[in-house]
Design a protein around this motif. Structure first.
Motif, PDB file in Angstrom:
ATOM      1  N   GLY A  14       0.795  -1.335  -0.121  1.00 25.07           N
ATOM      2  CA  GLY A  14      -0.094  -0.056   0.071  1.00 25.07           C
ATOM      3  C   GLY A  14       0.708   1.340   0.002  1.00 25.07           C
ATOM      4  N   ASN A  15       0.611   2.196  -1.132  1.00 21.50           N
ATOM      5  CA  ASN A  15       1.368   3.351  -1.157  1.00 21.50           C
ATOM      6  C   ASN A  15       0.502   4.512  -0.728  1.00 21.50           C
ATOM      7  OD1 ASN A  15       2.780   5.720  -1.879  1.00 21.50           O
ATOM      8  ND2 ASN A  15       2.600   5.172  -4.029  1.00 21.50           N
ATOM      9  N   TRP A  16       0.395   4.971   0.483  1.00 20.41           N
ATOM     10  CA  TRP A  16      -0.497   6.283   1.104  1.00 20.41           C
ATOM     11  C   TRP A  16      -0.278   7.482   0.561  1.00 20.41           C
ATOM     12  CZ3 TRP A  16      -1.683   5.322   7.014  1.00 20.41           C
ATOM     13  CH2 TRP A  16      -2.527   4.301   7.054  1.00 20.41           C
ATOM     14  N   GLY A 100      11.510   5.971  -7.785  1.00 22.54           N
ATOM     15  CA  GLY A 100      11.159   6.042  -9.072  1.00 22.54           C
ATOM     16  C   GLY A 100       9.540   6.019  -9.381  1.00 22.54           C
ATOM     17  N   HIS A 101       8.954   6.382  -8.384  1.00 24.18           N
ATOM     18  CA  HIS A 101       7.455   6.361  -8.586  1.00 24.18           C
ATOM     19  C   HIS A 101       7.285   7.379  -9.666  1.00 24.18           C
ATOM     20  CE1 HIS A 101       3.331   7.222  -8.212  1.00 24.18           C
ATOM     21  NE2 HIS A 101       3.255   6.104  -7.543  1.00 24.18           N
ATOM     22  N   SER A 102       6.245   7.405 -10.416  1.00 27.98           N
ATOM     23  CA  SER A 102       6.061   8.187 -11.721  1.00 27.98           C
ATOM     24  C   SER A 102       5.752   9.675 -11.022  1.00 27.98           C
ATOM     25  CB  SER A 102       4.981   7.922 -12.864  1.00 27.98           C
ATOM     26  OG  SER A 102       3.526   7.787 -11.977  1.00 27.98           O
ATOM     27  N   TRP A 174      -0.910   6.652 -16.832  1.00 27.28           N
ATOM     28  CA  TRP A 174      -2.333   6.785 -17.255  1.00 27.28           C
ATOM     29  C   TRP A 174      -3.284   6.157 -16.397  1.00 27.28           C
ATOM     30  CZ3 TRP A 174      -4.911   2.751 -19.027  1.00 27.28           C
ATOM     31  CH2 TRP A 174      -4.115   1.868 -19.829  1.00 27.28           C
ATOM     32  N   ALA A 175      -2.890   5.025 -15.911  1.00 25.19           N
ATOM     33  CA  ALA A 175      -3.796   4.179 -15.013  1.00 25.19           C
ATOM     34  C   ALA A 175      -3.586   4.663 -13.480  1.00 25.19           C
ATOM     35  CB  ALA A 175      -3.389   2.743 -14.966  1.00 25.19           C
ATOM     36  N   ILE A 176      -2.785   5.326 -13.072  1.00 24.74           N
ATOM     37  CA  ILE A 176      -2.573   5.839 -11.718  1.00 24.74           C
ATOM     38  C   ILE A 176      -3.671   6.815 -11.206  1.00 24.74           C
ATOM     39  CG2 ILE A 176      -1.158   6.891  -9.564  1.00 24.74           C
ATOM     40  CD1 ILE A 176       1.236   5.760 -11.319  1.00 24.74           C
ATOM     41  N   GLY A 177      -4.492   6.343 -10.209  1.00 24.97           N
ATOM     42  CA  GLY A 177      -5.537   7.292  -9.681  1.00 24.97           C
ATOM     43  C   GLY A 177      -6.628   7.662 -10.709  1.00 24.97           C
ATOM     44  N   SER A 178      -6.813   6.744 -11.848  1.00 27.60           N
ATOM     45  CA  SER A 178      -7.713   7.343 -12.863  1.00 27.60           C
ATOM     46  C   SER A 178      -8.912   6.347 -12.895  1.00 27.60           C
ATOM     47  CB  SER A 178      -7.143   7.220 -14.337  1.00 27.60           C
ATOM     48  OG  SER A 178      -6.622   5.921 -14.403  1.00 27.60           O
ATOM     49  N   GLY A 214       0.844  -1.900 -10.614  1.00 28.94           N
ATOM     50  CA  GLY A 214       0.108  -0.786  -9.636  1.00 28.94           C
ATOM     51  C   GLY A 214      -0.698   0.067 -10.744  1.00 28.94           C
ATOM     52  N   GLY A 215      -1.514   0.775 -10.309  1.00 30.95           N
ATOM     53  CA  GLY A 215      -2.531   1.396 -11.052  1.00 30.95           C
ATOM     54  C   GLY A 215      -3.851   1.337 -11.046  1.00 30.95           C
ATOM     55  N   SER A 216      -4.683   1.944 -10.098  1.00 32.95           N
ATOM     56  CA  SER A 216      -6.168   1.716 -10.043  1.00 32.95           C
ATOM     57  C   SER A 216      -6.442   0.454  -9.607  1.00 32.95           C
ATOM     58  CB  SER A 216      -6.809   2.290 -11.268  1.00 32.95           C
ATOM     59  OG  SER A 216      -6.616   3.596 -11.425  1.00 32.95           O
ATOM     60  N   VAL A 217      -5.508  -0.406  -9.002  1.00 31.28           N
ATOM     61  CA  VAL A 217      -6.069  -1.688  -8.390  1.00 31.28           C
ATOM     62  C   VAL A 217      -7.084  -1.540  -7.250  1.00 31.28           C
ATOM     63  CG1 VAL A 217      -5.396  -3.704  -7.000  1.00 31.28           C
ATOM     64  CG2 VAL A 217      -3.617  -2.886  -8.813  1.00 31.28           C
ATOM     65  N   SER A 218      -8.051  -2.289  -7.352  1.00 33.54           N
ATOM     66  CA  SER A 218      -9.171  -2.082  -6.748  1.00 33.54           C
ATOM     67  C   SER A 218      -9.783  -3.412  -6.047  1.00 33.54           C
ATOM     68  CB  SER A 218     -10.390  -1.385  -7.335  1.00 33.54           C
ATOM     69  OG  SER A 218     -10.795  -2.306  -8.364  1.00 33.54           O
ATOM     70  N   LEU A 235       0.896  -2.979  -6.235  1.00 31.33           N
ATOM     71  CA  LEU A 235       1.108  -1.787  -5.516  1.00 31.33           C
ATOM     72  C   LEU A 235       0.036  -0.997  -5.652  1.00 31.33           C
ATOM     73  CD1 LEU A 235       3.386  -0.073  -4.128  1.00 31.33           C
ATOM     74  CD2 LEU A 235       4.288   0.632  -6.245  1.00 31.33           C
ATOM     75  N   VAL A 236      -0.645  -0.766  -4.227  1.00 30.73           N
ATOM     76  CA  VAL A 236      -1.955  -0.028  -4.333  1.00 30.73           C
ATOM     77  C   VAL A 236      -1.934   1.359  -3.788  1.00 30.73           C
ATOM     78  CG1 VAL A 236      -4.364  -0.698  -3.494  1.00 30.73           C
ATOM     79  CG2 VAL A 236      -2.749  -2.273  -3.931  1.00 30.73           C
ATOM     80  N   GLY A 237      -2.448   2.610  -4.420  1.00 32.62           N
ATOM     81  CA  GLY A 237      -2.467   3.627  -3.785  1.00 32.62           C
ATOM     82  C   GLY A 237      -3.771   3.640  -3.066  1.00 32.62           C
TER      83      GLY A 237
HETATM   84  P1  PGA Z   1      -3.583   3.988  -7.309  1.00 27.72           P
HETATM   85  O1  PGA Z   1      -2.056   4.651  -7.173  1.00 27.72           O
HETATM   86  O2  PGA Z   1      -3.848   2.601  -6.901  1.00 27.72           O
HETATM   87  O3  PGA Z   1      -4.400   5.163  -6.456  1.00 27.72           O
HETATM   88  O4  PGA Z   1      -3.894   4.384  -8.931  1.00 27.72           O
HETATM   89  C1  PGA Z   1      -1.221   3.541  -7.429  1.00 27.72           C
HETATM   90  C2  PGA Z   1       0.424   4.291  -7.173  1.00 27.72           C
HETATM   91  O5  PGA Z   1       0.571   5.258  -7.562  1.00 27.72           O
HETATM   92  O6  PGA Z   1       1.310   3.592  -6.667  1.00 27.72           O
END
Ligand code: PGA
Length: 253
Positions: A14-16, A100-102, A174-178, A214-218, A235-237
């Motif tokens: 988990g990445n807070w 190196g997180h985007s 493009w998948a992160i937080g989208s 990682g990227g919008s894992v739910s 990797l879960v935000g």
């Molecule tokens: P997200 O973020 O799960 O909210 O898309 C993932 C991350 O940036 O590590």
């Protein structure tokens, strides 16, 4: 070259990001209790902001949940106002550091070389480096994904990397937080390409590195994503800030 996946114990991290204050330590304790109670078949970690690492480390003492950090400087100490070293993060209780997180590559122009130096600093402290890679929407549209992530992996991976001290996280920008994720076939293509690249760089150990998505894992998509070939965890935000969502992801391993 064979890329037949080995059986690898997955990792759910988990990445807070820049979220959470003292009151969220209770959430860390609840996650620790959950991980202890249910036999989760994965290594589980929470990476809170640096201000909470110390307290979170105390909250998970004696449990299987581990605490990580989100970034570090590549020097152990010195005149770098506002920065934090891997040495300090280890002292505070971190067991791993995301590098190196985007959001750092784009927000702070971090290069592959800097990411590699940070990863090396993390490894030198006996911690795990979680090296993030991923293409932008534009690069995806132009069909450059494999080229981009291959280059990032070769440039960001220190020569001393082993499957024990380094994890790779593929996170399409493009998948992160989208709320959007690539198609399962596209995730498989990228992870297989990363596996092949790892095997070229490390012919013996390449098969054993964990490659996370990682990227919008739910809670809704985790079981599909985690079952894909060469996907060794997530990797879960956003979802890692919710007890309900993160524990649902853990249950779907
Ligand atoms: P997200 O973020 O799960 O909210 O898309 C993932 C991350 O940036 O590590």
């Amino acid at each position: 070259m064979s890329v037949r996946p080995l059986k690898i114990r997955p990792a759910i991290i988990g990445n807070w990001k820049m979220n959470g204050s003292g009151k969220e330590i209770k959430l860390v304790s609840r996650f620790a209790d959950f991980v202890n109670k249910h036999k989760i078949a994965a290594d589980v970690m929470i990476c809170p902001p640096a201000t909470l690492i110390d307290r979170a480390g105390l909250a998970v003492k004696g449990s299987k949940l581990r605490i990580g950090a989100q970034n570090c400087h590549n020097e152990p100490s010195g005149a770098h106002t506002g920065d934090i070293s891997a040495t300090m993060l280890k002292d505070a209780g971190a067991r791993a550091v995301i590098v190196g997180h985007s959001e750092r590559r784009t927000g702070y122009d971090e290069t592959d070389k800097q990411v590699r130096q940070k990863a090396q600093a993390v490894i030198d402290q006996g911690l795990q480096a979680i090296i993030c890679l991923g293409e932008t929407r534009q690069q995806f549209n132009k069909g450059q994904t494999l080229q981009v992530v291959g280059r990032q992996l070769r440039g960001s991976l220190p020569s001393s990397a082993t499957p024990q001290n380094t994890l790779i996280a593929y996170e399409p920008v493009w998948a992160i937080g989208s709320g959007r994720t690539p198609k399962p076939d596209d995730i498989i293509k990228v992870h297989t390409h990363l596996r092949k690249t790892l095997l070229k760089l490390h012919p013996k150990a390449g098969a054993k590195f964990k490659i996370l998505y990682g990227g919008s894992v739910s809670a809704a998509n985790a079981s599909t994503i985690l079952a894909l070939e060469n996907v060794n965890g997530a990797l879960v935000g956003g979802a890692s800030l919710s007890f309900k969502d993160f524990t649902a992801i853990l249950r779907s391993v």
